[in-house]
Design a protein around this motif. Structure first.
Motif, PDB file in Angstrom:
ATOM      1  N   ARG A 138       0.975  -1.614  -0.241  1.00 59.78           N
ATOM      2  CA  ARG A 138       0.135  -0.179   0.660  1.00 59.78           C
ATOM      3  C   ARG A 138       0.488   1.235  -0.034  1.00 59.78           C
ATOM      4  NH1 ARG A 138      -2.032   3.857  -1.556  1.00 59.78           N
ATOM      5  NH2 ARG A 138      -3.895   4.780  -1.013  1.00 59.78           N
ATOM      6  N   PHE A 145      -6.367  -0.958  -2.457  1.00 62.73           N
ATOM      7  CA  PHE A 145      -6.568  -2.502  -1.735  1.00 62.73           C
ATOM      8  C   PHE A 145      -7.093  -3.901  -2.418  1.00 62.73           C
ATOM      9  CE2 PHE A 145      -6.419   0.662   1.561  1.00 62.73           C
ATOM     10  CZ  PHE A 145      -5.557  -0.308   2.592  1.00 62.73           C
ATOM     11  N   LYS A 160      -7.462  -4.020   4.888  1.00 57.42           N
ATOM     12  CA  LYS A 160      -7.308  -2.235   5.614  1.00 57.42           C
ATOM     13  C   LYS A 160      -6.998  -2.700   7.006  1.00 57.42           C
ATOM     14  CE  LYS A 160     -10.453  -0.086   2.407  1.00 57.42           C
ATOM     15  NZ  LYS A 160     -11.863  -0.066   1.922  1.00 57.42           N
ATOM     16  N   PHE A 163      -3.988  -3.208   7.530  1.00 58.45           N
ATOM     17  CA  PHE A 163      -2.767  -2.150   7.198  1.00 58.45           C
ATOM     18  C   PHE A 163      -2.795  -1.157   8.214  1.00 58.45           C
ATOM     19  CE2 PHE A 163      -1.958   2.522   4.850  1.00 58.45           C
ATOM     20  CZ  PHE A 163      -1.420   1.741   4.515  1.00 58.45           C
ATOM     21  N   ALA A 164      -3.971  -0.682   8.612  1.00 57.00           N
ATOM     22  CA  ALA A 164      -4.074   0.453   9.946  1.00 57.00           C
ATOM     23  C   ALA A 164      -3.204  -1.382  11.844  1.00 57.00           C
ATOM     24  CB  ALA A 164      -5.375  -0.231   9.998  1.00 57.00           C
ATOM     25  N   LEU A 167       0.544  -0.170  10.146  1.00 61.21           N
ATOM     26  CA  LEU A 167       1.036   1.651  11.044  1.00 61.21           C
ATOM     27  C   LEU A 167       1.433   1.688  12.234  1.00 61.21           C
ATOM     28  CD1 LEU A 167      -0.810   3.195   8.709  1.00 61.21           C
ATOM     29  CD2 LEU A 167       1.652   3.241   8.469  1.00 61.21           C
TER      30      LEU A 167
ATOM     31  N   ALA B  11      -5.413   5.416   9.512  1.00 63.45           N
ATOM     32  CA  ALA B  11      -4.939   4.555   8.316  1.00 63.45           C
ATOM     33  C   ALA B  11      -5.459   5.159   7.425  1.00 63.45           C
ATOM     34  CB  ALA B  11      -4.579   3.443   8.567  1.00 63.45           C
ATOM     35  N   GLU B  12      -6.881   4.876   6.625  1.00 61.43           N
ATOM     36  CA  GLU B  12      -7.836   5.217   5.813  1.00 61.43           C
ATOM     37  C   GLU B  12      -7.608   6.775   5.244  1.00 61.43           C
ATOM     38  OE1 GLU B  12     -11.245   2.493   5.001  1.00 61.43           O
ATOM     39  OE2 GLU B  12     -10.558   2.173   7.406  1.00 61.43           O
ATOM     40  N   TYR B  15      -3.977   7.420   4.115  1.00 60.09           N
ATOM     41  CA  TYR B  15      -3.435   7.722   2.441  1.00 60.09           C
ATOM     42  C   TYR B  15      -4.852   7.869   1.592  1.00 60.09           C
ATOM     43  CZ  TYR B  15       0.486   5.563   4.015  1.00 60.09           C
ATOM     44  OH  TYR B  15       1.713   5.213   4.356  1.00 60.09           O
ATOM     45  N   GLU B  17      -8.399   6.816   1.184  1.00 61.18           N
ATOM     46  CA  GLU B  17      -9.288   5.788   1.639  1.00 61.18           C
ATOM     47  C   GLU B  17     -10.401   6.086   1.430  1.00 61.18           C
ATOM     48  OE1 GLU B  17      -8.278   3.086  -0.107  1.00 61.18           O
ATOM     49  OE2 GLU B  17      -6.127   3.165   0.205  1.00 61.18           O
TER      50      GLU B  17
END
Lengths: 186, 212
Positions: A138, A145, A160, A163-164, A167, B11-12, B15, B17
């Motif tokens: 990503r 995604f 998703k 990914f969170a 991070l 996070a979304e 980026y 999203e």
């Protein structure tokens, strides 16, 4: 802009070796970046990339126009990295590298920036593979995604969430290494 | 939107999203919540740090790649050849053992290793079948035919013996009849002689009586 990938592949499958070499020159940097971000160390990258393109060369006749070429190539690279990881255990960061010196000016700051980059790369490489892949694809490869789901065969919603989590874990790890937001702002 | 929901989507947001509606809700929450704002800043810092990761260049040595590909091809071909040789050897060995009809068996206090056809009971050689009557038979079929032939032969022998016995009995009966006839004739002859002797004796006695 040269010939598109499918055309090059078709020519290569007909025996045109020059078309394969164009593909290699086009994709060697993206593959090297991808591999480096997954393994977190510079030393094995050349050998792993060589192996990726070797497998690509051997698998070329079997390639069918069913999916995107980059997805196929990245899948090969991922398998090469996984095979390599199975052969050797990942190393945690050596203690000496965890301290980032206070930057001075000029060349010192460049060196410090490079050092920070290397530490971040290693911190990424320490993440579990599922989280690392979500982060690398990503953030570095700028894949959506949906594309990641096609490559990894995992639902986009799951990716998703991963990914969170990746991070957040990376943030904690970087803080342990003394790399807070202030380092980023420099 | 509460803090937990907001942090799940940071996070979304970072980026790009999120759809516009969720994005405005989250931004509104961030404007009001310092804790989530701090969290968002931290993630943003991580993103900037990620951008400092070095960008290596790839260096593919094409001649080494072609050389290695050729060597792997050779190795694979050699492996297939070895495999083919092993399979052919195993097949030849199997065919040889099947031809030999090798049999190994473990029995109490003995291991039996045998080759060839299983042993059969010894039978006396039988006379060959009549000419033109020979057929191609399996070993089992051949032994059954031989037994049947011998049974037929024994049957014929028994019948011949029975005929012989009947003939002998007939002969004996004939002989006995002849002997009886002869005996009767001798008895009659004796009786006549006995009468003649009696008559002679009577005559002698009469004469002697007269002589006295």
């Amino acid at each position: 802009m040269g010939s598109p990938d499918p055309e090059l592949i078709a020519r290569w499958q007909r025996g045109d070796r020059a078309a394969f070499e164009v593909l290699v020159r086009r994709w060697q940097d993206p593959v090297a970046r991808f591999v480096y971000r997954l393994v977190g160390r510079r030393e094995p990258v050349d050998d792993l990339c060589q192996e990726v393109f070797l497998r690509l060369y051997q698998a070329g006749p079997r390639y069918r126009e069913s999916g995107a070429f980059p997805t196929w190539l990245y899948r090969i690279a991922l398998n090469v990295v996984r095979d390599s990881a199975r052969r050797r255990r990942p190393l945690s960061l050596p203690l000496g590298e965890r301290e980032v010196s206070d930057g001075g000016t000029g060349a010192d700051r460049v060196c410090q920036r490079e050092e920070v980059g290397r530490l971040v790369a290693r911190a990424v490489a320490e993440l579990p593979e599922s989280l690392r892949l979500a982060l690398v694809l990503r953030h570095f490869e700028c894949m959506s995604f949906a594309e990641m789901a096609r490559l990894l065969g995992t639902p986009a919603g799951t990716l998703k969430s991963r990914f969170a989590v990746a991070l957040n874990r990376l943030r904690d790890r970087l803080q342990e290494l003394g790399l807070g937001p202030e380092e980023a702002e420099e | 939107m509460n803090c937990s929901q907001a942090r799940d989507r940071l996070a979304e947001l970072l980026y790009g999203e999120l759809d516009p509606e969720k994005k405005s809700l989250l931004e509104k929450h961030l404007a009001e919540c310092s804790g989530c704002r701090r969290e968002y800043r931290a993630l943003s810092g991580v993103r900037q740090l990620l951008d400092q990761v070095p960008v290596p260049k790839g260096q593919i040595d094409l001649s080494a790649l072609y050389r290695e590909a050729a060597q792997r091809q050779d190795r694979r071909a050699r492996r297939w050849r070895r495999l083919a040789i092993c399979v052919s050897g195993a097949a030849a060995l199997f065919a040889f053992l099947a031809g030999l009809r090798l049999e190994t068996r473990l029995e109490p206090h003995q291991v039996i290793l045998r080759w060839g056809a299983p042993p059969t009971l010894e039978v006396a050689p039988t006379p060959p079948l009549r000419g033109g009557d020979e057929r191609v038979l399996t070993p089992e079929g051949r032994s059954v035919a031989a037994v049947e032939e011998r049974l037929q032969l024994h049957g014929k022998l028994i019948h011949a013996l029975a005929d012989d016995i009947q003939a002998l009995e007939r002969q004996e009966r004939q002989d006995a009849g002849q002997l009886q006839v002869r005996l009767r004739a001798l008895q009659e002859q004796n009786a006549q002689r006995w009468l003649a002797i009696n008559r002679t004796l009577d005559a002698i006695y009469t004469l002697s009586q007269k002589g006295e």
